[in-house]
Design an enzyme around this catalytic site. Structure first.
Site, short mmCIF file in Angstrom:
data_model
loop_
_atom_site.label_atom_id
_atom_site.label_comp_id
_atom_site.label_asym_id
_atom_site.label_seq_id
_atom_site.Cartn_x
_atom_site.Cartn_y
_atom_site.Cartn_z
N GLU A 177 0.81 -1.21 0.00
CA GLU A 177 0.00 0.00 0.00
C GLU A 177 0.85 1.27 0.00
O GLU A 177 0.80 2.09 0.92
CB GLU A 177 -0.97 0.00 1.18
CG GLU A 177 -1.98 -1.13 1.13
CD GLU A 177 -2.98 -1.12 2.28
OE1 GLU A 177 -4.06 -1.71 2.13
OE2 GLU A 177 -2.66 -0.53 3.34
N GLU B 244 -6.46 -8.08 -1.16
CA GLU B 244 -6.92 -8.14 0.23
C GLU B 244 -8.41 -7.90 0.29
O GLU B 244 -8.94 -7.05 -0.43
CB GLU B 244 -6.23 -7.07 1.10
CG GLU B 244 -4.76 -7.29 1.36
CD GLU B 244 -4.19 -6.24 2.31
OE1 GLU B 244 -4.98 -5.62 3.08
OE2 GLU B 244 -2.98 -6.00 2.27
N TRP C 81 -10.27 -1.16 11.67
CA TRP C 81 -9.86 0.23 11.53
C TRP C 81 -10.96 1.14 11.02
O TRP C 81 -10.80 2.36 11.04
CB TRP C 81 -8.64 0.33 10.60
CG TRP C 81 -8.77 -0.43 9.32
CD1 TRP C 81 -8.34 -1.71 9.08
CD2 TRP C 81 -9.39 0.01 8.11
NE1 TRP C 81 -8.65 -2.08 7.79
CE2 TRP C 81 -9.29 -1.05 7.18
CE3 TRP C 81 -10.02 1.20 7.71
CZ2 TRP C 81 -9.79 -0.96 5.87
CZ3 TRP C 81 -10.52 1.29 6.43
CH2 TRP C 81 -10.40 0.22 5.53
N PHE D 160 -7.62 -7.63 16.14
CA PHE D 160 -9.07 -7.84 16.02
C PHE D 160 -9.58 -7.68 14.59
O PHE D 160 -10.78 -7.63 14.36
CB PHE D 160 -9.82 -6.89 16.95
CG PHE D 160 -9.55 -7.15 18.42
CD1 PHE D 160 -9.69 -8.42 18.93
CD2 PHE D 160 -9.15 -6.12 19.24
CE1 PHE D 160 -9.43 -8.67 20.28
CE2 PHE D 160 -8.89 -6.35 20.59
CZ PHE D 160 -9.03 -7.63 21.12
#
Length: 678
Positions: A155, A310, A318, A360
C-alpha cells in the site's frame, strides 16, 4: 495477455496475507494452519511484507531459513507463495543508523520511528537498504518454483517534505518547465505577488507556508506520484538484477487519491487492490455498485484480469464501526470481484495476530483456530465455489462503454476553491453515470485522459474540470467519428496547470457540444431545482427530475435543448442538450441530477448506440456482468438485495455452471451462465 499467463493456474487464486513469523516458536500452530488452509481450498499465501526485522535483525546479517521452510512446506502441499518485499515497514536499527529515512511532515517536523510507510522515498540510504534486502530475497528465493510473483511493498502512500525531497522536487520542476519564467507564467504566480526568482526558492505546500497556489499543489501531487513510482522501479530493478524474472504486482488502496495509480503501469505486470467496502452501512446494492466501480478501475489499469489482493472475511478493525458481514455477504462480494475480472479472492488476514494493531481484524483463522466458526465455514464455501469456476481464470471483458475518471482532475477539482467547497459531487456524479449503464448489465472500462477512446461507442465524462493529455482532441475525434459522448457540468474549465481557459468553455470543445458555459450556481443543501422536458424532445422524455448542489447556466449555439430549468432566475435555460457533431452526438448535462435522470438518459443512449443488453430485464439490485474467453461467454448474475427477486434466466442460450435454476434468485445469491461462441 502474455504477462498474465505467466502466473495462470488451474484454479482461481484463493488465500491471502500470512504472517507465520509470529508463530515460529509454535510449530504446532503452523501445522494446524496448513491443515485448515487445505480444507478451505487455499492455494496461495502472501508472505514477507512485514518481516524485515526478522529477515535482517542486524544490518547486513540475514536469516532466511524460516521463510524458505514456509515456502517449501506450502509448495509441497500445492500452495503457492506471493513473495512480498518488506519496504513498507523498516526495522528499528535502520531508523537509528540512518535518521534520514524517517519522513518529515508538511510542517517540516521529522517523525519518530514507528508505523508503516514512515519513510522517505527519496532517501539514498533507504533506497540502498531496500535494494540490498530485495536483492537478497530475489537471489535466495526468487526462482523457487513455489514463488508465483513478487509483491512490491504494501500500500504505497504518503509524502515526505524533507530537504532531500525539496531538492528532488525542484529538479523535477526544472525538468518539467525548463525556466523559472515559464513556471511563473504557468503557475500564475503574479497573483498575491508570489513570483519566484529561482527554483531554489520553491517549497512544497505547507499549512505554515504556501497552500493556495493551486498549480504548486497539483504539481506536488504529481511529483509525489513520480517519486513513488521511481522508488517502486528501483525495488523492481534490485529483483531483476538478482536474476529473478517473476512478474510484479503491488496492492493499491481502492479510491485512494494520494497517488495516481495509472502511473504505475510501467512497474506492475498485474494490477491488484485491497477491497474493504462498508457492507450494511447503506443498502447493499449501493455498496455493490461502488465496489464494482473500483473493480473495473483496477481491471482497466492494464486491461486484463487483476487480483483482489486483500479483503476481509469478517469485520475490519480500523473502520469507524467493525461491522460483521452478514451470512452470504462474503460469498457474494468474493464472486463480484471474479465477475469484474479478478483472478483471485485473497484475504487479510489468514490468521489473526495475537497482539498489536490488527489483532481484532477479521481473519480466516481466528484466535480460537477452530474449523467450526461461521467465518471459516464461509471461506470454505468460497474456496469450493472458486474451485468449480476455474475455467473463468484468464477470461476477459471487452466493454464498449467507458467512464472517464481521472485522478489529476480530481486533485484539481478538490483544490479549486469553488463552486462548492464542501460536498463537491465528483464521485457521486461518476457513480450515477456508471450506475446508469451498469443497471442495464452494460460493462464499462474506467479510463483516464491518457487512454484512447477509440474502442468505445459511449464515453461518459463526469465533471472533467481539468483538461490534459490532449483530451479535447480525443473527444472531438471520438464524436466526429460516430461516438456518443456524455459530459456533465463543470467540465473543460482549466488546463493542466489549473489555469482557466480564456476563450470559452468547455475548452476547445464549444463546437463539439454546441454551447458555452456562462455561470455556475452553487445550491445550499436544502435547495433544489427541477429539470422539465421540452415538448417533442428527441429522447421522448415526459417526466421531470430534481437537481441539487450545482446548476450550470449555458448559452446554446448549435445544440438542441432537451430539458430546461423550472425556476429561479435561470428558469427556461438548458439542463440537458444534444449536439450532432460529425457522425456522432455530444450530450451535455448542466446540473447535478438525481439518479433516475441518469438511468433514463443512459437507457435511451444505450438504445441509440445499439449496445446490446445481456438480459432484457434486470431487477433492481441485481448486477449482471460478462467475462469471455476465445471459446465462451460467461454471464455472472448476482442479487445484492437481502431478499429474493423474481428472475428469468436466459436458458435458451446459456447453461448454468454455478447456482440454481429457479424462478427466484435468493438474497446475495449468484448464478453463473455459459454459452459457447459460434
Amino acid at each position: 495477455m502474455e504477462k498474465n499467463r505467466e502466473i495462470r493456474l488451474e484454479k482461481i487464486l484463493h488465500g491471502g496475507d500470512y504472517n507465520p513469523e509470529q508463530w515460529l516458536d509454535s510449530p504446532e500452530i503452523l501445522e494446524r494452519d496448513l491443515e485448515l488452509f487445505l480444507k478451505a481450498d487455499i492455494n496461495v499465501v502472501t508472505v514477507g511484507m512485514f518481516s524485515w526485522s526478522l529477515l535482517e535483525p542486524e544490518e547486513g546479517k540475514y536469516q532466511i531459513d524460516w521463510l524458505l521452510h514456509i515456502i517449501d512446506r506450502m509448495y509441497q502441499n500445492e500452495i503457492y507463495t506471493i513473495l512480498g518485499t518488506p519496504s513498507g515497514a523498516r526495522p528499528q536499527w535502520l531508523a537509528k543508523c540512518y535518521p534520514e529515512v524517517l519522513r518529515v511532515n508538511e510542517k517540516r517536523e521529522r517523525n519518530l520511528f514507528g508505523g508503516r510507510h514512515n519513510h522517505c522515498y527519496t532517501s539514498p540510504a533507504y533506497r540502498q537498504k531496500v535494494r540490498e534486502i530485495n536483492f537478497f530475497l530475489a537471489k535466495e528465493l526468487g526462482n523457487h518454483p513455489g514463488v508465483l510473483l513478487f509483491h512490491l511493498s504494501n500500500e504505497y502512500g504518503g509524502d515526505c517534505h524533507c530537504p532531500l525531497c525539496q531538492e528532488k522536487f525542484r529538479s523535477w520542476l526544472k525538468k518539467r518547465y525548463g525556466t523559472i519564467e515559464e513556471l511563473n507564467r504557468r503557475w500564475n504566480t503574479t497573483f498575491w505577488s508570489h513570483t519566484y526568482q529561482c527554483f531554489e526558492q520553491i517549497e512544497s505546500p505547507s499549512s505554515i507556508g504556501e497552500m493556495h497556489l493551486h498549480a504548486l499543489n497539483l504539481d506536488w501531487k504529481r511529483f509525489v506520484t513520480a517519486q513513488t513510482v521511481d522508488f517502486a522501479l528501483q525495488e523492481k530493478k534490485a529483483i531483476r538484477d538478482a536474476g529473478c524474472q517473476k512478474p510484479f504486482t503491488t496492492n493499491f488502496m481502492g479510491d485512494y487519491d494520494g497517488l495516481n495509480y495509472r502511473k504505475f503501469k510501467e512497474v506492475i505486470d498485474i494490477a491488484s487492490w485491497d477491497s474493504y467496502p462498508q457492507w450494511h452501512s447503506k443498502p447493499e446494492p449501493q455498496t455493490a455498485l461502488e465496489t464494482a466501480f473500483m473493480h473495473d478501475f483496477m481491471r482497466t489499469l492494464l486491461k486484463k484480469p487483476f487480483l483482489l489482493m486483500e479483503s476481509s472475511p469478517s469485520s475490519t478493525n480500523w473502520q469507524e464501526v467493525s461491522k460483521l458481514r452478514k451470512p452470504g455477504m462474503l460469498h457474494a462480494a468474493s464472486l463480484q470481484a471474479i465477475a469484474h475480472g479478478s483472478d483471485s479472492v485473497l484475504y487479510f488476514q489468514m490468521r489473526q495476530s495475537q497482539g498489536a494493531s490488527e489483532k481484532f481484524h477479521g481473519a480466516v483463522i481466528d484466535h480460537y483456530a477452530g474449523e467450526d466458526t461461521r467465518v471459516y465455514r464461509e471461506v470454505c464455501q468460497v474456496g469450493e465455489t472458486l474451485a468449480g469456476l476455474s475455467e473463468l481464470a484468464g477470461t476477459i471483458q471487452k466493454p464498449k462503454a467507458a467512464i472517464l475518471y481521472d485522478t489529476e482532475n480530481r486533485w484539481a477539482l478538490m483544490d479549486a476553491q469553488g463552486p462548492r467547497n464542501v460536498g463537491l459531487p465528483y464521485n457521486e456524479t461518476a457513480q450515477k453515470l456508471y450506475g446508469g449503464l451498469r443497471r442495464l448489465g452494460i460493462d464499462l472500462d474506467v479510463i483516464d485522459m491518457e487512454d484512447s477512446l477509440e474502442d468505445y461507442r459511449i464515453v461518459l465524462i463526469p465533471m472533467l474540470y481539468l483538461f490534459r493529455a490532449g483530451i479535447e482532441d480525443k473527444i472531438k475525434f471520438f464524436v466526429e467519428n460516430g461516438g456518443i459522448a456524455v459530459m456533465t457540468f463543470w467540465s473543460g474549465i482549466v488546463d493542466e496547470t489549473d489555469a482557466c481557459f480564456l476563450k470559452g468553455t468547455p475548452g476547445n470543445l464549444t463546437d463539439v457540444f454546441g454551447l458555452r458555459q456562462m455561470e455556475m450556481d452553487g445550491l445550499y443543501d436544502k435547495e433544489e431545482n427541477t429539470a422539465l422536458p421540452i415538448e417533442g424532445n428527441s429522447l421522448s422524455f415526459k417526466r421531470s427530475y430534481t437537481c441539487q448542489k450545482l446548476c450550470e447556466l449555458v448559452k446554446v449555439s448549435d445544440a438542441k435543448v432537451l430539458m430546461t430549468y423550472e425556476k429561479d432566475f435561470y428558469k427556461g435555460l438548458p439542463v440537458l442538450t444534444c449536439n450532432q457533431y460529425g457522425k456522432g452526438k455530444a450530450y451535455y448535462i448542466c446540473a447535478d441530477m438525481e439518479q433516475a435522470f441518469y438511468d433514463d438518459l443512459l437507457e435511451a443512449i444505450q438504445k441509440e448506440a445499439n449496445l446490446e443488453k445481456p438480459l432484457s430485464y434486470i431487477p433492481k439490485g441485481v448486477e449482471v456482468t460478462t467475462r469471455e474467453s476465445d471459446e465462451a461467454i460467461y454471464l455472472i448474475i448476482q442479487n445484492f438485495n437481502p431478499d429474493s427477486v423474481d428472475m428469468t434466466l436466459p436458458l435458451q442460450e446459456y447453461t448454468i455452471i454455478y447456482g440454481e435454476n429457479t424462478q427466484k434468485l435468493a438474497g446475495f445469491a449468484t448464478v453463473v451462465l455459459k454459452k459457447m461462441k459460434q
